[in-house]
Design an enzyme around this catalytic site. Structure first.
Site, PDB file in Angstrom:
ATOM      1  N   HIS A 230       0.847  -1.189   0.000  1.00 10.89           N
ATOM      2  CA  HIS A 230       0.000   0.000   0.000  1.00 10.89           C
ATOM      3  C   HIS A 230       0.890   1.250   0.000  1.00 10.89           C
ATOM      4  O   HIS A 230       1.022   1.959   0.992  1.00 10.89           O
ATOM      5  CB  HIS A 230      -0.906   0.016   1.223  1.00 10.89           C
ATOM      6  CG  HIS A 230      -1.959  -1.037   1.214  1.00 10.89           C
ATOM      7  ND1 HIS A 230      -1.703  -2.357   1.563  1.00 10.89           N
ATOM      8  CD2 HIS A 230      -3.287  -0.984   0.896  1.00 10.89           C
ATOM      9  CE1 HIS A 230      -2.826  -3.064   1.457  1.00 10.89           C
ATOM     10  NE2 HIS A 230      -3.791  -2.263   1.070  1.00 10.89           N
TER      11      HIS A 230
ATOM     12  N   GLU B   1       0.721  -6.711   1.287  1.00  9.29           N
ATOM     13  CA  GLU B   1       1.546  -6.853   2.492  1.00  9.29           C
ATOM     14  C   GLU B   1       0.715  -6.967   3.763  1.00  9.29           C
ATOM     15  O   GLU B   1       1.252  -7.240   4.844  1.00  9.29           O
ATOM     16  CB  GLU B   1       2.558  -5.693   2.623  1.00  9.29           C
ATOM     17  CG  GLU B   1       2.082  -4.454   3.350  1.00  9.29           C
ATOM     18  CD  GLU B   1       1.255  -3.517   2.491  1.00  9.29           C
ATOM     19  OE1 GLU B   1       1.351  -2.300   2.710  1.00  9.29           O
ATOM     20  OE2 GLU B   1       0.498  -3.996   1.605  1.00  9.29           O
TER      21      GLU B   1
END
Length: 312
Positions: free
Chosen positions: A125, A199
């Site tokens: 992100h 992630e």
């Protein structure tokens, strides 16, 4: 009753922000979003506090407090910029989206797609991943992605609608009548492209990795899909520049020669985490992670995953 009111408030706030970002002059709305980011930063809500916990792991304890505070503030402004640009994305047009983005390593994507075995772009992100997705689509590579089902449903529908208008096939992570993993397998076996922001392990049942020197879990999906289909697993990171965007596509992560499937998935996922950490450390202000990632933080909140290392 309270939850319904909160959901309606969230939907209203989302609609107002989208309308402002879409219809006000860009210079004006950028100042407004920047002001909102500064206000949120000063109020130090739960998201900001968690962001700072995450960033401190990235930059280490040696960074002086005043420098760290400035970094935290820039990170919130970067997060606001993501939302502003997401709302404006359908109006930007191909010339601006492509013309102001420089990408290193595009040859890795081209080679994987030319080979006809499909590819998985896996990214954290960071920066504006939706803008990066639009850039990929404009390169002639429509793709399938997965989105967290947001509440209220009207917000999720708006979110998905923006992405679909840019040429993305969006699968909701939960609440589907289709098996998401099976659909991704099918797309890759057809030689198509899949993009995953990956992630953050929302299931709590991912692969345990070391990330900035501490244990956490990451989704097993990218490595598992690559092993199952032979698709290229390509790590990606994107970040902001003053007038545009930058990105890097790293060479494919190859499966180890030895070990069973579980061991290979663990090794590939750790390699992905290592590459993410390297890129995030170069541009920490553009890593938009306001949620808990590490085991220590989840333990503090009483949300430690029961089991790690499972695969979809």
């Amino acid at each position: 009753m309270k939850s319904r009111l909160t959901a309606r408030g969230s939907a209203f706030a989302y609609a107002v922000a989208a309308a402002m970002a879409t219809w006000l002059p860009e210079a004006v709305v950028r100042r407004l979003f920047c002001f909102g980011a500064d206000l949120a930063w000063r109020r130090r809500g739960r998201g900001v506090v968690q962001l700072e916990r995450n960033l401190r792991r990235v930059v280490g304890k040696a960074m002086p407090d005043d420098e760290f505070a400035a970094l935290s503030r820039r990170a919130m402004r970067s997060y606001a910029r993501y939302w502003l640009e997401f709302f404006r994305l359908p109006r930007l047009g191909e010339q601006r989206i492509v013309g102001r983005m420089a990408v290193e390593g595009k040859e890795h994507l081209d080679a994987a797609m030319a080979a006809g075995r499909g590819a998985i772009l896996a990214l954290p992100h960071s920066g504006n991943w939706d803008h990066a997705g639009a850039w990929v689509a404009y390169q002639g590579y429509p793709f399938t992605t997965v989105a967290e089902r947001l509440k209220p449903e009207s917000v999720f529908d708006r979110f998905v609608g923006v992405r679909q208008r840019l040429g993305m096939e969006v699968l909701a992570l939960t609440g589907n009548d289709r098996n998401v993993y099976a659909v991704l397998l099918q797309r890759l076996r057809e030689g198509k492209l899949v993009c995953l922001v990956t992630e953050r392990d929302m299931s709590g049942s991912g692969v345990e990795v070391s990330f900035f020197g501490e244990p956490m879990t990451m989704p097993a999906g990218p490595a598992s899909l690559a092993l199952a289909t032979g698709a290229a697993l390509l790590p990606v990171c994107v970040w902001f520049t003053d007038g545009g965007w930058r990105g890097v596509i790293r060479p494919p992560i190859e499966p180890p020669a030895d070990g069973d499937r579980r061991a290979k998935i663990a090794a590939m996922t750790q390699r992905l985490a290592d590459i993410f950490a390297c890129e995030i450390a170069k541009h920490p202000q553009d890593w938009h992670m306001l949620q808990r990632l590490w085991r220590a933080d989840r333990a503090r909140a009483g949300r430690v995953p029961v089991e790690s290392g499972t695969t979809p």
